[in-house]
Motif scaffolding. Structure first.
Motif, PDB file in Angstrom:
ATOM      1  N   TYR A 123       0.842  -1.201   0.000  1.00 57.53           N
ATOM      2  CA  TYR A 123       0.000   0.000   0.000  1.00 57.53           C
ATOM      3  C   TYR A 123       0.878   1.252   0.000  1.00 57.53           C
ATOM      4  CZ  TYR A 123      -3.335   3.562   1.456  1.00 57.53           C
ATOM      5  OH  TYR A 123      -4.100   4.711   1.517  1.00 57.53           O
ATOM      6  N   ASN A 124       1.873   1.288   0.867  1.00 57.87           N
ATOM      7  CA  ASN A 124       2.749   2.457   0.944  1.00 57.87           C
ATOM      8  C   ASN A 124       3.494   2.693  -0.359  1.00 57.87           C
ATOM      9  OD1 ASN A 124       1.884   2.764   3.540  1.00 57.87           O
ATOM     10  ND2 ASN A 124       3.846   2.299   4.516  1.00 57.87           N
ATOM     11  N   MET A 125       3.939   1.606  -0.997  1.00 57.19           N
ATOM     12  CA  MET A 125       4.647   1.741  -2.266  1.00 57.19           C
ATOM     13  C   MET A 125       3.743   2.325  -3.343  1.00 57.19           C
ATOM     14  SD  MET A 125       6.378  -1.292  -4.518  1.00 57.19           S
ATOM     15  CE  MET A 125       4.822  -2.190  -4.444  1.00 57.19           C
ATOM     16  N   TYR A 126       2.514   1.813  -3.436  1.00 57.76           N
ATOM     17  CA  TYR A 126       1.600   2.296  -4.467  1.00 57.76           C
ATOM     18  C   TYR A 126       1.160   3.734  -4.219  1.00 57.76           C
ATOM     19  CZ  TYR A 126       1.288  -2.455  -6.307  1.00 57.76           C
ATOM     20  OH  TYR A 126       1.579  -3.673  -6.863  1.00 57.76           O
ATOM     21  N   HIS A 127       1.232   4.164  -2.961  1.00 65.76           N
ATOM     22  CA  HIS A 127       0.848   5.540  -2.625  1.00 65.76           C
ATOM     23  C   HIS A 127       2.064   6.433  -2.384  1.00 65.76           C
ATOM     24  CE1 HIS A 127      -2.947   3.405  -2.057  1.00 65.76           C
ATOM     25  NE2 HIS A 127      -3.533   4.574  -2.201  1.00 65.76           N
ATOM     26  N   ASN A 128       3.230   5.903  -2.761  1.00 65.91           N
ATOM     27  CA  ASN A 128       4.487   6.651  -2.685  1.00 65.91           C
ATOM     28  C   ASN A 128       4.753   7.165  -1.265  1.00 65.91           C
ATOM     29  OD1 ASN A 128       6.881   7.496  -3.782  1.00 65.91           O
ATOM     30  ND2 ASN A 128       6.066   9.381  -4.674  1.00 65.91           N
ATOM     31  N   ILE A 129       4.431   6.351  -0.280  1.00 62.05           N
ATOM     32  CA  ILE A 129       4.752   6.646   1.121  1.00 62.05           C
ATOM     33  C   ILE A 129       6.058   5.923   1.424  1.00 62.05           C
ATOM     34  CG2 ILE A 129       4.012   6.407   3.517  1.00 62.05           C
ATOM     35  CD1 ILE A 129       1.102   6.285   2.424  1.00 62.05           C
ATOM     36  N   ARG A 130       7.109   6.663   1.644  1.00 61.08           N
ATOM     37  CA  ARG A 130       8.442   6.063   1.678  1.00 61.08           C
ATOM     38  C   ARG A 130       8.941   5.697   3.073  1.00 61.08           C
ATOM     39  NH1 ARG A 130      11.560   7.914  -3.742  1.00 61.08           N
ATOM     40  NH2 ARG A 130       9.712   8.255  -4.994  1.00 61.08           N
ATOM     41  N   TYR A 131       8.204   6.110   4.103  1.00 62.40           N
ATOM     42  CA  TYR A 131       8.628   5.815   5.476  1.00 62.40           C
ATOM     43  C   TYR A 131       7.464   5.244   6.274  1.00 62.40           C
ATOM     44  CZ  TYR A 131      12.802   8.596   4.474  1.00 62.40           C
ATOM     45  OH  TYR A 131      13.968   9.074   3.927  1.00 62.40           O
ATOM     46  N   LEU A 132       7.806   4.444   7.297  1.00 62.85           N
ATOM     47  CA  LEU A 132       6.794   3.895   8.193  1.00 62.85           C
ATOM     48  C   LEU A 132       6.469   4.851   9.337  1.00 62.85           C
ATOM     49  CD1 LEU A 132       7.761   0.121   8.651  1.00 62.85           C
ATOM     50  CD2 LEU A 132       5.768   1.026   7.453  1.00 62.85           C
ATOM     51  N   GLU A 136      10.579   9.847   9.819  1.00 62.66           N
ATOM     52  CA  GLU A 136      11.286   9.424   8.608  1.00 62.66           C
ATOM     53  C   GLU A 136      12.654   8.803   8.931  1.00 62.66           C
ATOM     54  OE1 GLU A 136      11.334  12.494   5.647  1.00 62.66           O
ATOM     55  OE2 GLU A 136       9.159  12.371   5.337  1.00 62.66           O
ATOM     56  N   LYS A 137      12.640   7.925   9.930  1.00 66.15           N
ATOM     57  CA  LYS A 137      13.836   7.165  10.275  1.00 66.15           C
ATOM     58  C   LYS A 137      13.758   5.719   9.796  1.00 66.15           C
ATOM     59  CE  LYS A 137      14.949   9.812  14.478  1.00 66.15           C
ATOM     60  NZ  LYS A 137      15.144   9.741  15.955  1.00 66.15           N
ATOM     61  N   VAL A 138      12.516   5.252   9.553  1.00 60.47           N
ATOM     62  CA  VAL A 138      12.308   3.851   9.169  1.00 60.47           C
ATOM     63  C   VAL A 138      11.733   3.792   7.756  1.00 60.47           C
ATOM     64  CG1 VAL A 138      11.168   1.684   9.755  1.00 60.47           C
ATOM     65  CG2 VAL A 138      11.891   3.237  11.575  1.00 60.47           C
ATOM     66  N   LYS A 139      12.592   3.478   6.800  1.00 59.60           N
ATOM     67  CA  LYS A 139      12.156   3.403   5.404  1.00 59.60           C
ATOM     68  C   LYS A 139      11.319   2.151   5.166  1.00 59.60           C
ATOM     69  CE  LYS A 139      15.550   5.985   2.693  1.00 59.60           C
ATOM     70  NZ  LYS A 139      16.538   5.885   1.595  1.00 59.60           N
ATOM     71  N   CYS A 140      10.368   2.280   4.268  1.00 61.63           N
ATOM     72  CA  CYS A 140       9.576   1.111   3.874  1.00 61.63           C
ATOM     73  C   CYS A 140      10.451   0.141   3.096  1.00 61.63           C
ATOM     74  CB  CYS A 140       8.386   1.535   3.008  1.00 61.63           C
ATOM     75  SG  CYS A 140       7.122   2.447   3.916  1.00 61.63           S
ATOM     76  N   ILE A 141      10.167  -1.147   3.266  1.00 60.66           N
ATOM     77  CA  ILE A 141      10.845  -2.192   2.502  1.00 60.66           C
ATOM     78  C   ILE A 141      10.164  -2.323   1.148  1.00 60.66           C
ATOM     79  CG2 ILE A 141      11.412  -4.655   2.409  1.00 60.66           C
ATOM     80  CD1 ILE A 141      13.005  -3.121   4.521  1.00 60.66           C
ATOM     81  N   ILE A 142      10.960  -2.371   0.093  1.00 60.87           N
ATOM     82  CA  ILE A 142      10.447  -2.496  -1.271  1.00 60.87           C
ATOM     83  C   ILE A 142      10.709  -3.918  -1.751  1.00 60.87           C
ATOM     84  CG2 ILE A 142      10.732  -1.697  -3.657  1.00 60.87           C
ATOM     85  CD1 ILE A 142      11.503   1.026  -2.518  1.00 60.87           C
ATOM     86  N   PRO A 143       9.748  -4.544  -2.445  1.00 57.37           N
ATOM     87  CA  PRO A 143       9.953  -5.904  -2.947  1.00 57.37           C
ATOM     88  C   PRO A 143      11.274  -6.052  -3.703  1.00 57.37           C
ATOM     89  CG  PRO A 143       7.686  -5.247  -3.280  1.00 57.37           C
ATOM     90  CD  PRO A 143       8.411  -4.036  -2.774  1.00 57.37           C
ATOM     91  N   CYS A 144      11.932  -7.174  -3.507  1.00 57.66           N
ATOM     92  CA  CYS A 144      13.329  -7.331  -3.915  1.00 57.66           C
ATOM     93  C   CYS A 144      13.585  -7.245  -5.427  1.00 57.66           C
ATOM     94  CB  CYS A 144      13.861  -8.659  -3.389  1.00 57.66           C
ATOM     95  SG  CYS A 144      13.792  -8.793  -1.593  1.00 57.66           S
ATOM     96  N   THR A 145      12.786  -7.941  -6.229  1.00 62.95           N
ATOM     97  CA  THR A 145      13.052  -7.918  -7.667  1.00 62.95           C
ATOM     98  C   THR A 145      12.728  -6.568  -8.301  1.00 62.95           C
ATOM     99  OG1 THR A 145      12.781 -10.316  -7.861  1.00 62.95           O
ATOM    100  CG2 THR A 145      12.603  -9.031  -9.889  1.00 62.95           C
ATOM    101  N   PRO A 146      11.583  -5.926  -7.990  1.00 62.96           N
ATOM    102  CA  PRO A 146      11.377  -4.572  -8.501  1.00 62.96           C
ATOM    103  C   PRO A 146      12.493  -3.613  -8.096  1.00 62.96           C
ATOM    104  CG  PRO A 146       9.322  -5.438  -7.670  1.00 62.96           C
ATOM    105  CD  PRO A 146      10.388  -6.429  -7.285  1.00 62.96           C
ATOM    106  N   LEU A 147      12.934  -3.705  -6.840  1.00 65.89           N
ATOM    107  CA  LEU A 147      14.025  -2.851  -6.377  1.00 65.89           C
ATOM    108  C   LEU A 147      15.314  -3.171  -7.123  1.00 65.89           C
ATOM    109  CD1 LEU A 147      15.007  -0.685  -4.429  1.00 65.89           C
ATOM    110  CD2 LEU A 147      15.394  -2.473  -2.724  1.00 65.89           C
ATOM    111  N   ALA A 148      15.543  -4.452  -7.403  1.00 66.67           N
ATOM    112  CA  ALA A 148      16.738  -4.852  -8.157  1.00 66.67           C
ATOM    113  C   ALA A 148      16.750  -4.208  -9.538  1.00 66.67           C
ATOM    114  CB  ALA A 148      16.785  -6.373  -8.278  1.00 66.67           C
TER     115      ALA A 148
END
Length: 308
Positions: A123-132, A136-148
């Protein structure tokens, strides 16, 4: 016709990240534990587990493969969620398939979800929310292959470092042949969030992902596309394929001269003459995917320490 084509191997891109991870482990003097759950007989899953273990051990990370039946999996994952000695959890899919596997993805603790497949991260990725967190100390984890794939595009210069962060794909047209929830759709969203015009293709048609406007500036927009695949390919600066079939081949003649061609399928989606048309060709991304998994593990460890 491209006069020269640079073939970029995944190991070349992964090397820098592996060095950074190794340095981080050495500096912190820690060895985070990644637990992988294997509850199927899929040969590809078994191979991926072996690769993961070998790659982790090479950098000083701990990896433990826990084999169980699919009926035991849920309870085993819940146990790992509350085990303070476990810093990251991944599951080798498919298990049941379909919505039940999506349910399992959401059982994994957000704090230990190294694959970024939980609803919160998606949800955060699709809504461009980059932190939990608000700080803004805890970045969201992005799925590994898309990030690769993103890291590969940065490596080969598709991202423009002069443009402000978050818009560095502005002016690029990209086609992705795959719209799975694991790779294709997240990848299209990430690139649109960074300013690209992305044609997202699957057997059900083409969707167009673009940067939002006005109050939606920080979130991509999606619309049905009237553009045909042949036209999309002919104007795309980057073409990324991930078709899980040995029979699928991208026709080189359909591509723009000088295209950046990337394949993340376990099969060879491009014909052998791709180097005659492409300026850059990346035949596989697997080693970068593993590097992103390890990077995510180290981040999960760091965030767990912040929470203490």
């Amino acid at each position: 016709m491209s006069s020269t084509c640079r073939v970029v191997q995944a190991s070349e891109v992964a090397a820098r990240f592996s060095q950074e991870i190794k340095a981080g482990i050495s500096e912190k003097q820690v060895s985070p534990l990644l637990v992988g759950f294997l509850a199927n007989e899929d040969p590809a899953a078994h191979t991926y587990a072996q690769w993961t273990q070998k790659a982790c051990e090479a950098l000083g990370l701990r990896f433990e493969l826990r084999v169980c039946s699919r009926t035991e999996l849920e309870d085993k994952v819940v146990d790992a969620n509350v085990d303070d000695n476990v810093h990251g959890i991944m599951v080798y899919y498919p298990v049941f398939g379909g919505s039940q596997d999506q349910y399992i993805q959401n059982i994994v603790s957000v704090q230990k979800d190294v694959e970024g497949l939980s609803h919160t991260y998606r949800y955060n990725m699709y809504h461009n929310i980059r932190y939990l967190d608000k700080e803004e100390k805890v970045k969201c984890i992005i799925p590994c292959t898309p990030l690769a794939v993103i890291k590969i595009l940065e490596y080969v210069g598709a991202y423009n470092p002069i443009i402000p962060y978050g818009n560095r794909l502005f002016g690029k047209t990209i086609t992705v042949i795959n719209r799975s929830e694991v790779v294709g759709r997240p990848l299209a969203a990430l690139m649109a969030n960074d300013g690209a015009r992305v044609f997202s293709v699957d057997e059900f048609g083409i969707l167009e992902f673009t940067r939002g406007q006005g109050i939606k500036l920080n979130k991509h927009e999606i619309k049905e596309s009237s553009v045909k695949l042949e036209e999309a390919l002919s104007i795309s600066d980057v073409v990324i394929t991930g078709v899980p079939s040995p029979n699928y081949k991208m026709k080189t003649a359909s591509l723009k001269d000088g295209v950046i061609a990337i394949n993340f399928s376990t099969f060879k989606n491009y014909d052998q003459d791709i180097q005659e048309k492409a300026s850059i060709f990346v035949p596989s991304v697997g080693k970068v995917t593993i590097a992103m998994l390890q990077r995510n593990l180290l981040r999960c460890y760091d965030y767990m320490q912040l929470a203490k």
